[in-house]
Scaffold this active site. Structure first.
Site, PDB file in Angstrom:
ATOM      1  N   ALA A 115      58.912  75.886  51.870  1.00 55.24           N
ATOM      2  CA  ALA A 115      60.011  76.342  51.021  1.00 55.24           C
ATOM      3  C   ALA A 115      60.463  77.760  51.355  1.00 55.24           C
ATOM      4  O   ALA A 115      61.247  78.355  50.620  1.00 55.24           O
ATOM      5  CB  ALA A 115      59.604  76.258  49.558  1.00 55.24           C
ATOM      6  N   GLY A 116      59.962  78.319  52.460  1.00 50.84           N
ATOM      7  CA  GLY A 116      60.408  79.647  52.878  1.00 50.84           C
ATOM      8  C   GLY A 116      59.539  80.769  52.367  1.00 50.84           C
ATOM      9  O   GLY A 116      59.884  81.938  52.514  1.00 50.84           O
ATOM     10  N   LEU A 117      58.401  80.430  51.751  1.00 51.90           N
ATOM     11  CA  LEU A 117      57.519  81.476  51.223  1.00 51.90           C
ATOM     12  C   LEU A 117      56.259  81.642  52.080  1.00 51.90           C
ATOM     13  O   LEU A 117      55.270  82.236  51.631  1.00 51.90           O
ATOM     14  CB  LEU A 117      57.129  81.171  49.769  1.00 51.90           C
ATOM     15  CG  LEU A 117      58.282  81.083  48.768  1.00 51.90           C
ATOM     16  CD1 LEU A 117      57.754  80.838  47.359  1.00 51.90           C
ATOM     17  CD2 LEU A 117      59.144  82.358  48.776  1.00 51.90           C
ATOM     18  N   SER A 120      52.573  77.918  55.260  1.00 48.94           N
ATOM     19  CA  SER A 120      51.743  77.541  56.410  1.00 48.94           C
ATOM     20  C   SER A 120      51.008  78.758  56.957  1.00 48.94           C
ATOM     21  O   SER A 120      49.818  78.684  57.275  1.00 48.94           O
ATOM     22  CB  SER A 120      52.589  76.873  57.495  1.00 48.94           C
ATOM     23  OG  SER A 120      53.631  77.726  57.887  1.00 48.94           O
ATOM     24  N   ALA A 121      51.692  79.895  57.027  1.00 49.48           N
ATOM     25  CA  ALA A 121      51.026  81.110  57.533  1.00 49.48           C
ATOM     26  C   ALA A 121      49.853  81.473  56.626  1.00 49.48           C
ATOM     27  O   ALA A 121      48.760  81.821  57.106  1.00 49.48           O
ATOM     28  CB  ALA A 121      52.021  82.270  57.599  1.00 49.48           C
ATOM     29  N   ASP A 164      55.740  85.877  59.883  1.00 43.06           N
ATOM     30  CA  ASP A 164      55.057  85.282  58.728  1.00 43.06           C
ATOM     31  C   ASP A 164      53.554  85.549  58.789  1.00 43.06           C
ATOM     32  O   ASP A 164      52.932  85.935  57.798  1.00 43.06           O
ATOM     33  CB  ASP A 164      55.266  83.761  58.702  1.00 43.06           C
ATOM     34  CG  ASP A 164      56.694  83.371  58.368  1.00 43.06           C
ATOM     35  OD1 ASP A 164      57.595  84.195  58.571  1.00 43.06           O
ATOM     36  OD2 ASP A 164      56.899  82.229  57.928  1.00 43.06           O
TER      37      ASP A 164
HETATM   38  C1  MEV Z   1      60.372  81.071  58.968  1.00 35.78           C
HETATM   39  O1  MEV Z   1      59.619  81.459  57.803  1.00 35.78           O
HETATM   40  C2  MEV Z   1      61.044  82.276  59.568  1.00 35.78           C
HETATM   41  C3  MEV Z   1      61.808  82.018  60.863  1.00 35.78           C
HETATM   42  O2  MEV Z   1      62.352  83.281  61.270  1.00 35.78           O
HETATM   43  C4  MEV Z   1      60.930  81.462  61.957  1.00 35.78           C
HETATM   44  C5  MEV Z   1      59.903  82.471  62.450  1.00 35.78           C
HETATM   45  O3  MEV Z   1      60.106  83.687  62.351  1.00 35.78           O
HETATM   46  O4  MEV Z   1      58.872  82.014  63.004  1.00 35.78           O
HETATM   47  C6  MEV Z   1      62.965  81.067  60.631  1.00 35.78           C
END
Ligand code: MEV
Length: 338
Positions: A115-117, A120-121, A164
């Protein structure tokens, strides 16, 4: 058993462009993934994720390649989750020179997947930390960031920056430009996060931007403009007092840059109607600025608002499934139990 946790993150600005060597400023937030690891006496790996979805899943796999999950949750997300845990296990085995080590792994996460947070990292960083500690080979946050980057790079077919993984390993606000990763000073910004309940496919979204950039000079210019915007944002942050409450002027300028960044990301095709609607709901509620965070396609937006207005507006926005305030997390990866 060893238990480690690592924070999620929001991008103040710079996602996507960071993949092409432009700078980005992600900020770790107080929403953590917690990974418990116990060494087994065989070389198998058993992964349990009770709250990765409503039903959770357990999967056991080993040298004979069996044990694919048999669960009633979105297959893509489960497979992605397992791929990241798998990659973390490989990195831990390699770091500790223990190629046959087996583990029982439990993943609990307050960070929605994809979801962009930085879910996974956070899972990969906390997983490598707990597994290497279990093997008596603890790593520094910088070594963990490097190992976690390699794990993400493998799972995402080479489409990953260090942003990330570095941010969630070291915590706080960071600046990433290619291989140059460092912490920077920043005040505790009033982040409000809106989540549409969905997820984006990072690999596909990054590939889409790559294609646009290769096809059109103006798309390449758009990526470079994001880099220029980030450099300007960094100078604004550098002039702020990190120990003081952010001033109205600071919030107004950062918010303006966030709005601009969202526009550029939208032009690069990585926003969505739900993300745009949440961004507009936040702006109309008086947020200083709002943008998607992470790869986009669905998932989360981040807004700046010290008042309750944006939170309230997002709560009443049809596209928004969850909304919360996110404090800057000063700690990166952390041992919770050893
Ligand atoms: C993904 O959270 C962020 C991106 O910039 C990909 C990355 O930096 O690995 C889209």
């Amino acid at each position: 058993m060893t238990v480690s946790s690592a924070p999620g993150k929001v991008y103040l600005f710079g996602e996507h462009a960071v993949v092409y060597g432009e700078p980005a400023v992600p900020c770790a937030i107080e929403r953590r993934a917690t990974v418990s690891v116990e060494v087994r006496d065989d070389s198998r790996v058993r992964v349990t994720a009770p709250d990765l979805s409503l039903d959770g899943f357990t999967v056991e796999y080993g040298g004979d390649g069996d044990g694919r999950p048999d669960v009633n949750v979105a297959k893509g997300l489960v497979e992605a989750g397992i791929a990241y845990v798998d990659a973390a296990v490989e990195q831990a085995r390699d770091a500790a020179d223990a190629p046959d080590a087996g583990f029982d792994v439990t993943v609990e996460s307050a960070i929605p997947l994809g979801a962009g947070l930085g879910s996974s990292a956070a899972v990969v960083v906390a997983g490598i930390d707990a597994a290497t500690r279990e093997l008596g080979h603890p790593l520094s946050p910088e070594e963990l960031a490097e190992r976690a980057y390699r794990a993400e790079y493998d799972v995402q077919d080479g489409q990953a920056s260090r942003a990330d993984t570095f941010c969630c390993a070291v915590g706080g606000a960071v600046r990433v430009e290619g291989d140059d990763c460092r912490r920077i000073d920043a005040p505790n910004l009033p982040f409000v996060v809106g989540f549409d309940g969905g997820a984006g496919d990072t690999g596909k979204l990054v590939a889409g931007v790559r294609e646009l950039r290769e096809e059109y000079g103006f798309a390449a210019d758009t990526v470079e403009s994001i880099g220029d915007l980030v450099r300007h944002g960094e100078s604004v942050l550098a002039d702020a007092d990190p120990a003081a409450e952010p001033t109205d002027e600071l919030l107004a300028e950062l918010g303006r840059l966030m709005d601009f960044d969202h526009g550029l990301l939208e032009a690069l095709g990585v926003s969505s109607r739900t993300l745009d609607n949440m961004v507009w709901a936040a702006r109309e509620a008086g947020a200083h600025g709002a943008k998607l965070t992470g790869a986009g396609g669905g998932g989360c937006i981040v807004a700046l608002d010290e008042t309750p207005e944006t939170e309230t507006a997002l709560r009443y926005t049809a596209e928004c499934q969850d909304v919360f305030r996110a404090e800057l997390a000063p700690d990166g990866v952390r041992v919770e139990e050893e």
